[in-house]
Enzyme design. Structure first.
Site, mmCIF file in Angstrom:
data_model
loop_
_atom_site.group_PDB
_atom_site.id
_atom_site.type_symbol
_atom_site.label_atom_id
_atom_site.label_comp_id
_atom_site.label_asym_id
_atom_site.label_seq_id
_atom_site.Cartn_x
_atom_site.Cartn_y
_atom_site.Cartn_z
ATOM 1 N N PRO A 1 0.813 -1.221 0.000
ATOM 2 C CA PRO A 1 0.000 0.000 0.000
ATOM 3 C C PRO A 1 0.844 1.267 0.000
ATOM 4 C CG PRO A 1 -0.991 -1.617 1.430
ATOM 5 C CD PRO A 1 0.317 -2.214 0.968
ATOM 6 N N CYS A 2 0.542 2.168 -0.940
ATOM 7 C CA CYS A 2 1.378 3.348 -1.141
ATOM 8 C C CYS A 2 0.970 4.526 -0.259
ATOM 9 C CB CYS A 2 1.325 3.774 -2.605
ATOM 10 S SG CYS A 2 -0.326 4.263 -3.177
ATOM 11 N N GLN A 3 -0.213 4.475 0.353
ATOM 12 C CA GLN A 3 -0.706 5.635 1.101
ATOM 13 C C GLN A 3 0.257 6.126 2.188
ATOM 14 O OE1 GLN A 3 -2.440 2.871 0.507
ATOM 15 N NE2 GLN A 3 -4.530 3.310 -0.163
ATOM 16 N N PHE B 1 3.212 6.677 2.037
ATOM 17 C CA PHE B 1 4.299 7.456 1.469
ATOM 18 C C PHE B 1 3.812 8.484 0.454
ATOM 19 C CE2 PHE B 1 5.403 3.040 2.332
ATOM 20 C CZ PHE B 1 6.277 3.232 3.391
#
Length: 394
Positions: free
Chosen positions: A145-147, A149
């Protein structure tokens, strides 16, 4: 360790904290949109735009390759961007794991023969004993999950319960595949996360020789401004020595204004289409790449907008395209006039802008489809990374 319930809740939507004034503004816009949509459903609007026929087929950006016998396991599979790219590059699919249930329906409907684990009970990677895959997997691939960063996700990094890098590392270190491929947002390269990358990615995957690199989706024919970072690791240093960074297959013609050696270098490559050209819209004298598509799983709940910023609003407007109120079909989009007589998008159009071919069908409501598209790796990008990994392992 976050509970699977908390991760699941926050992977699909977060509390939207805004002022009362902004809330009233959004309610007004929502009401106006709802009334306009009701009028469209009742046939009170005359379509302003014909149903478009796209010029871009993303399948042409990633020609199907023969099965190379390399076995790939997918984590955080989402709507299937990485999975589709690896599939078209000839990899053998072992299994997919994804927490959000609707994504399982998407993957199953497109590849009924795949083994797909989805939802909080079956797709939660925190509960999986990866020993079952030892000796059965050559490559572990996924986009944690990129959230944690991303700017939209508030860049809390290690303090964000959605940070799943530890689980990705656990899978890799347990299975010990020949290689791994991980994708994330450019925010991970922010200096504030330098220590995180060193301690929680590079050091924790110490058995691997790792290269990280930036990829622009538009360099591979995807009509969107979308930059992402990849981490590719090999257990054998000789495999790393054979790995080549993906070379652009297309050039962005609108950026080349003067004759130069770069023009000559790009002359042998096709130009990445602008959004209007890709979607088969009329020539208005201006075209451009789409701003970065946002995910319908972040920000305002159940949103049907792909708008990522106020700057993006202007860019869409300059192209005569309305980025809000995306519709489930092109016919419905044609029957629902947008402001300023702009072209209204359908989910099929958004998929093309992200590099998904139309034969890849997404399950769920419009906001869920946009969530899957916006969270995904552009498949042609995944394809070219996967191709080069396969060459290095051959």
């Amino acid at each position: 360790m976050p509970t699977k319930q908390s991760v699941y809740k926050n992977s699909s939507r977060r509390e939207y904290d805004i002022s009362n004034e902004k809330r009233d503004e959004y309610r007004k816009i929502s009401t106006e949109s709802r009334l306009a949509k009701q009028a469209a459903v009742q046939g009170l609007h005359k379509p302003l735009h014909k149903v478009n026929q796209p010029n871009l087929d993303p399948n042409t950006l990633m020609p199907q390759l023969e099965n190379n016998g390399i076995r790939a396991l997918s984590l955080f599979s989402g709507g299937g961007g990485l999975d589709l790219g690896f599939d078209r590059a000839g990899f053998h699919h072992v299994a997919s794991y994804e927490l959000i249930p609707i994504c399982k329906h998407t993957l199953n409907s497109n590849r009924p023969n795949w083994e797909v684990h989805g939802g909080p009970d079956d797709g939660d990677v925190t509960n999986i004993d990866w020993k079952q895959y030892i000796g059965l997997v050559d490559v572990v691939q996924g986009g944690p999950p990129c959230q944690p960063f991303s700017i939209a996700g508030e860049q809390k990094g290690l303090d964000d319960e959605r940070n799943m890098w530890g689980e990705f590392n656990r899978a890799v270190n347990t299975i010990k595949p020949r290689a791994f491929v991980a994708e994330n947002v450019m925010g991970l390269l922010n200096p504030k996360f330098q220590d995180f990358v060193k301690k929680y990615i590079i050091d924790e995957l110490a058995d691997y020789h790792i290269v990280k690199f930036e990829v622009h989706a538009s360099d591979f024919g995807v009509p969107q401004i979308r930059r992402r970072v990849f981490f590719v690791g090999f257990r054998n240093p000789s495999d790393l020595a054979k790995f080549e960074l993906p070379e652009p297959t297309h050039y962005k013609g609108h950026l080349l204004s003067k004759k130069s050696s770069h023009d000559l270098f790009s002359a042998n490559k096709p130009k990445t289409m602008g959004v209007r050209e890709a979607l088969g819209l009329s020539n208005i004298g201006f075209d451009n790449l789409a701003p970065t598509i946002r995910s319908g799983f972040t920000g305002k709940r159940n949103t049907t907008s792909v708008l990522n910023s106020s700057a993006g609003q202007k860019s869409w407007g300059d192209m005569g395209i309305w980025p809000n109120g995306v519709q489930s079909s092109r016919q419905k989009a044609s029957e629902f006039p947008a402001k300023n007589k702009h072209f209204r998008l359908s989910i099929s159009d958004v998929g093309i802008i992200q590099g998904f071919p139309e034969d890849w069908q997404f399950s769920g409501a419009v906001y869920q489809v946009l969530g899957q598209i916006g969270n995904s790796v552009a498949p042609p990008v995944a394809y070219h990374v996967a191709k080069n990994v396969a060459k290095a392992l051959s």
